[in-house]
Scaffold this motif. Sequence first.
Motif, PDB file in Angstrom:
ATOM      1  N   GLU A   1      -0.023  -9.345  -3.580  1.00 37.68           N
ATOM      2  CA  GLU A   1       0.634  -8.192  -3.264  1.00 37.68           C
ATOM      3  C   GLU A   1      -0.322  -6.810  -2.974  1.00 37.68           C
ATOM      4  O   GLU A   1      -0.307  -6.223  -2.007  1.00 37.68           O
TER       5      GLU A   1
ATOM      6  N   SER B   1       7.436  -5.015  -0.257  1.00 42.27           N
ATOM      7  CA  SER B   1       6.199  -5.307  -0.336  1.00 42.27           C
ATOM      8  C   SER B   1       5.978  -6.633  -1.380  1.00 42.27           C
ATOM      9  O   SER B   1       5.346  -7.601  -1.032  1.00 42.27           O
ATOM     10  N   ALA B   2       6.754  -6.692  -2.517  1.00 37.01           N
ATOM     11  CA  ALA B   2       6.872  -7.781  -3.431  1.00 37.01           C
ATOM     12  C   ALA B   2       7.464  -8.917  -2.892  1.00 37.01           C
ATOM     13  O   ALA B   2       7.020 -10.092  -3.016  1.00 37.01           O
TER      14      ALA B   2
ATOM     15  N   ALA C   1       4.963 -10.589  -0.415  1.00 41.71           N
ATOM     16  CA  ALA C   1       3.728 -11.141  -1.078  1.00 41.71           C
ATOM     17  C   ALA C   1       4.384 -12.625  -1.646  1.00 41.71           C
ATOM     18  O   ALA C   1       3.536 -13.716  -1.325  1.00 41.71           O
TER      19      ALA C   1
END
Length: 117
Positions: A35, A24-25, A28
């Motif tokens: 995020e 996820s990070a 982003a």
Amino acid sequence: MPIFALHTNVSSAKISDAFLSELSAKIAQLLHKPESYVAVHVVGDQKLSFGGDGKSPAGSAILKSIGSVGTSKQNNDIAKVLHPLIEKNLGIEQDRLYIEFVNLAASAVAHNAQTFG
């Protein structure tokens, strides 16, 4: 609003929360999006054959976003980061994973009861 979905024959037990957070990070960061808008969906234990081999780890992924994907340069830059990250965490060799990139119109995605455009 990036959405990353990965279907794999890797056991769900091997898909850690730490991997989801890292993915996820990274998405982003790569797409220059907050995020808080990133959704990651990894589905393990799928019946999946890649190149006629259904036993070795393999996967099929889709990264959808409003902008930040779609050009050859953008997609290649993202793939160069995501493929090794997934290989490191799930053992899916880079030649056994497809990632499809989809650039969505802002009007095609709703969040919080309204579209982005």
